[in-house]
Motif scaffolding. Structure first.
Motif, short mmCIF file in Angstrom:
data_model
loop_
_atom_site.label_atom_id
_atom_site.label_comp_id
_atom_site.label_asym_id
_atom_site.label_seq_id
_atom_site.Cartn_x
_atom_site.Cartn_y
_atom_site.Cartn_z
N PRO A 17 0.81 -1.26 0.02
CA PRO A 17 0.21 -0.26 -0.17
C PRO A 17 0.58 1.34 -0.11
O PRO A 17 2.09 1.26 0.35
CB PRO A 17 -0.79 -0.12 1.27
N ALA A 18 0.20 2.38 -0.21
CA ALA A 18 0.92 3.66 -0.37
C ALA A 18 1.12 3.98 1.08
O ALA A 18 0.28 3.64 2.12
CB ALA A 18 0.27 4.64 -1.05
N LEU A 19 2.20 4.91 1.18
CA LEU A 19 2.45 5.24 2.80
C LEU A 19 1.08 6.01 3.34
O LEU A 19 0.79 6.91 2.52
CB LEU A 19 3.56 5.90 2.72
N GLY A 20 0.83 5.89 4.56
CA GLY A 20 -0.23 6.36 5.03
C GLY A 20 -1.52 5.56 4.72
O GLY A 20 -2.44 5.94 5.55
N THR A 21 -1.56 4.46 4.17
CA THR A 21 -2.99 4.02 4.15
C THR A 21 -3.16 3.17 5.39
O THR A 21 -2.21 2.66 6.07
CB THR A 21 -2.48 2.85 2.89
N LEU A 22 -4.23 3.13 5.63
CA LEU A 22 -4.74 2.78 6.77
C LEU A 22 -5.13 0.95 6.53
O LEU A 22 -5.94 0.82 5.84
CB LEU A 22 -6.07 3.43 7.42
N VAL A 23 -4.62 0.29 7.23
CA VAL A 23 -4.75 -1.13 7.25
C VAL A 23 -5.04 -1.86 8.64
O VAL A 23 -5.02 -1.13 9.58
CB VAL A 23 -3.54 -1.87 6.67
N VAL A 24 -5.60 -3.12 8.60
CA VAL A 24 -5.88 -3.63 9.83
C VAL A 24 -5.04 -4.88 10.03
O VAL A 24 -4.98 -5.88 9.17
CB VAL A 24 -7.41 -4.15 9.75
N ASP A 25 -4.33 -5.16 11.27
CA ASP A 25 -3.61 -5.96 11.50
C ASP A 25 -4.32 -7.28 12.14
O ASP A 25 -5.00 -6.92 13.45
CB ASP A 25 -2.49 -5.70 12.75
N THR A 26 -4.86 -8.22 11.38
CA THR A 26 -5.73 -9.31 12.07
C THR A 26 -5.17 -9.92 13.13
O THR A 26 -6.24 -10.69 13.87
CB THR A 26 -6.18 -10.09 10.67
N VAL A 27 -4.09 -10.25 13.25
CA VAL A 27 -3.25 -10.89 14.58
C VAL A 27 -3.55 -10.31 15.79
O VAL A 27 -3.75 -10.79 16.69
CB VAL A 27 -1.69 -11.13 13.93
N ARG A 28 -3.56 -8.83 15.55
CA ARG A 28 -3.66 -8.29 16.88
C ARG A 28 -4.97 -7.58 17.15
O ARG A 28 -5.10 -6.46 17.23
CB ARG A 28 -2.61 -6.85 17.02
N ASP A 29 -5.96 -8.31 17.25
CA ASP A 29 -7.38 -7.89 17.20
C ASP A 29 -7.90 -6.80 16.58
O ASP A 29 -8.55 -6.00 17.08
CB ASP A 29 -7.62 -7.64 18.97
N ASP A 30 -7.79 -7.21 15.20
CA ASP A 30 -8.05 -6.06 14.25
C ASP A 30 -7.79 -4.44 14.66
O ASP A 30 -8.44 -3.65 14.20
CB ASP A 30 -9.49 -6.20 14.04
N ARG A 31 -6.17 -4.57 15.15
CA ARG A 31 -5.80 -3.13 15.25
C ARG A 31 -5.56 -2.31 14.00
O ARG A 31 -4.98 -2.94 13.19
CB ARG A 31 -4.46 -3.13 16.06
N VAL A 32 -6.11 -1.30 13.84
CA VAL A 32 -5.81 -0.44 12.74
C VAL A 32 -4.49 0.35 12.78
O VAL A 32 -4.09 0.95 13.97
CB VAL A 32 -7.01 0.73 12.67
N GLY A 33 -3.72 0.39 11.56
CA GLY A 33 -2.49 1.01 11.91
C GLY A 33 -2.22 1.79 10.58
O GLY A 33 -3.01 1.36 9.41
N GLU A 34 -1.33 2.79 10.41
CA GLU A 34 -1.00 3.28 9.23
C GLU A 34 0.07 2.69 8.93
O GLU A 34 1.27 2.57 9.40
CB GLU A 34 -0.69 4.97 9.50
N PHE A 35 0.18 2.49 7.40
CA PHE A 35 1.25 1.98 6.68
C PHE A 35 2.30 2.72 6.74
O PHE A 35 2.23 3.91 6.05
CB PHE A 35 0.89 1.29 5.18
N ARG A 36 3.83 2.33 7.29
CA ARG A 36 4.95 3.10 7.27
C ARG A 36 5.94 2.79 6.54
O ARG A 36 6.84 3.49 6.04
CB ARG A 36 5.21 3.34 8.57
N GLY A 37 6.03 1.62 5.86
CA GLY A 37 7.10 1.13 5.03
C GLY A 37 7.13 -0.62 5.11
O GLY A 37 6.60 -1.03 6.24
N VAL A 38 8.28 -1.13 4.38
CA VAL A 38 8.48 -2.30 4.48
C VAL A 38 9.97 -2.25 5.39
O VAL A 38 10.81 -1.62 5.12
CB VAL A 38 8.83 -2.67 2.94
#
Length: 86
Positions: A17-38
């Motif tokens: 995803p592009a930097l800043g895209t909001l994604v959900v970590d399904t392993v951590r109780d659907d925690r929402v995070g902002e994509f920062r890089g690889v």
């Protein structure tokens, strides 16, 4: 929807995803995070309200739904209005 990074329709995107895209970590109780890089084989995500980044396996990430994005943006606005560092 748990599992692989996918859109609401279930289609996999061709790239990270592009930097800043909001994604959900399904392993951590659907925690929402902002994509920062690889970071090696992992993706770095940052909490929307600020805080320490964490790494996640891309296979455990999905795009945030419109409602999840709205809640995350509202949380960010509330944190700013309270003077918390972001």
């Amino acid at each position: 929807m748990a599992g692989a990074y996918s859109t609401v329709s279930g289609q996999n995107p061709p790239h990270t995803p592009a930097l800043g895209t909001l994604v959900v970590d399904t392993v951590r109780d659907d925690r929402v995070g902002e994509f920062r890089g690889v970071a090696g084989p992992y993706w770095s995500l940052r909490p929307v309200r600020g805080g320490a980044e964490w790494e996640v396996d891309p296979a455990s990430v999905r795009l945030a739904t419109p409602m999840e994005r709205l809640r995350a943006e509202n949380a960010r606005c509330n944190a700013r209005s309270e003077g918390r560092f972001l």
